[in-house]
Enzyme design. Structure first.
Site, PDB file in Angstrom:
ATOM      1  CG  HIS A 132      -0.249   0.084   2.532  1.00  0.00           C
ATOM      2  ND1 HIS A 132       0.196   1.261   3.085  1.00  0.00           N
ATOM      3  CD2 HIS A 132       0.070  -0.885   3.417  1.00  0.00           C
ATOM      4  CE1 HIS A 132       0.747   1.029   4.250  1.00  0.00           C
ATOM      5  NE2 HIS A 132       0.697  -0.272   4.484  1.00  0.00           N
ATOM      6  CG  ASP A 133      -0.261   4.441   1.231  1.00  0.00           C
ATOM      7  OD1 ASP A 133      -0.978   5.379   0.847  1.00  0.00           O
ATOM      8  OD2 ASP A 133      -0.620   3.630   2.108  1.00  0.00           O
ATOM      9  N   GLY A 150       4.960  -1.216   2.323  1.00  0.00           N
ATOM     10  CA  GLY A 150       4.198   0.016   2.188  1.00  0.00           C
ATOM     11  C   GLY A 150       5.061   1.255   2.118  1.00  0.00           C
TER      12      GLY A 150
END
Length: 283
Positions: A132-133, A150
């Site tokens: 994520h991100d 992440g």
């Protein structure tokens, strides 16, 4: 969700009758979607994309035109993060002419408005995971089974070998080469090569040649990297000398700015090369 055959926005596209596509998914022209694939709500699939069978494109995902997604890939699904709350509106953006090979997984952000992205003309080989991100740049190549935690950033033109593990919040600079089976725990500045012993061993000569850097420019960058990593200087001392010895050089300025902005610190140079005093010529 509605079976693909009941949709009216897939003119000139080839969608297998077992594929399931949300009514509000936006499917471009000349798109191929294979058997048992799922396209969830609020997705955009650009023109000329090919999506193999058993692929999941999760909600709030955009796939750029002419991209190819192979069997078993999952793009834009919920993050592996305890902070994630179902219903959080975050996005996954995949660029143009991207290739995602078998079983690639890419997860969206746990934070409202967050984005996980992959740039244009990037290749992620089989079993790569993008957390994520994370922000993966354009013209990046990532070999099999590498994992990005992440908030990782990979800048344009980087090459990541197989079985590489990248710690969360690390940044990999432009035109960097990461050797296989390495553990990236800190940032790797532009143009560097990270060896399998987890240290910077020099300049990514082949990558710079392929990017069109002439010999004079490559030699300047080699001198720059040797000055920072292999002259027994502290980071601040090395940056000061770079400013003096490379005035007005945009490569040196970008290299120094990368280091100055680092929050996790910089991966170390190879100890055996610290005292090396070889002439500045390419191998």
């Amino acid at each position: 969700m509605t079976p693909a055959g009941e949709q009216g926005n897939n003119i000139m596209s080839s969608i297998h009758p077992t594929a399931i596509i949300s009514p509000d998914a936006r499917i471009g022209q000349n798109v191929t979607i294979g058997a048992y694939s799922v396209i969830e709500s609020d997705c955009t699939i650009g023109d000329n994309c090919v999506i193999d069978s058993h692929v999941k494109i999760a909600s709030h995902t955009e796939i750029g035109e002419s991209s190819r997604i192979y069997f078993g890939a999952v793009v834009g699904d919920d993050p592996q993060d305890h902070r994630f709350k179902p219903g959080t509106l975050s996005h996954t953006v995949i660029g143009k002419s991207v290739t995602l090979r078998e079983y690639v997984t890419i997860h969206r952000s746990p934070f409202p408005g967050g984005i996980t992205s992959v740039g244009d003309h990037t290749l992620l080989m089989a079993f790569v995971h993008v957390g994520h991100d994370a922000r993966i740049g354009s013209n990046v190549t990532v070999a099999n089974n590498s994992v990005f935690a992440g908030h990782v950033t990979v800048d344009d033109g980087a090459v990541i070998s197989a079985y590489v593990l990248v710690h969360q919040f690390c940044r990999i600079g432009k035109l960097v080469m990461i050797g296989g089976r390495t553990l990236v725990r800190q940032d790797v500045p532009d143009f560097c090569m990270l060896a399998e012993d987890n240290t910077v061993c020099g300049i990514n000569v082949i990558g710079l040649r392929r990017a069109g850097f002439d010999e004079e420019r490559r030699l300047r960058i080699k001198k720059l990297i040797k000055l920072y990593f292999f002259r027994r200087l502290s980071s601040s001392q090395a940056l000061e000398k770079i400013a003096v010895e490379f005035p007005g050089d945009p490569d040196a300025a970008g290299f120094s700015q990368f280091i100055a902005n680092s929050k996790r610190g910089i991966m170390p140079g190879t100890p055996a090369l610290v005292s090396l005093a070889s002439p500045l010529k390419e191998n």
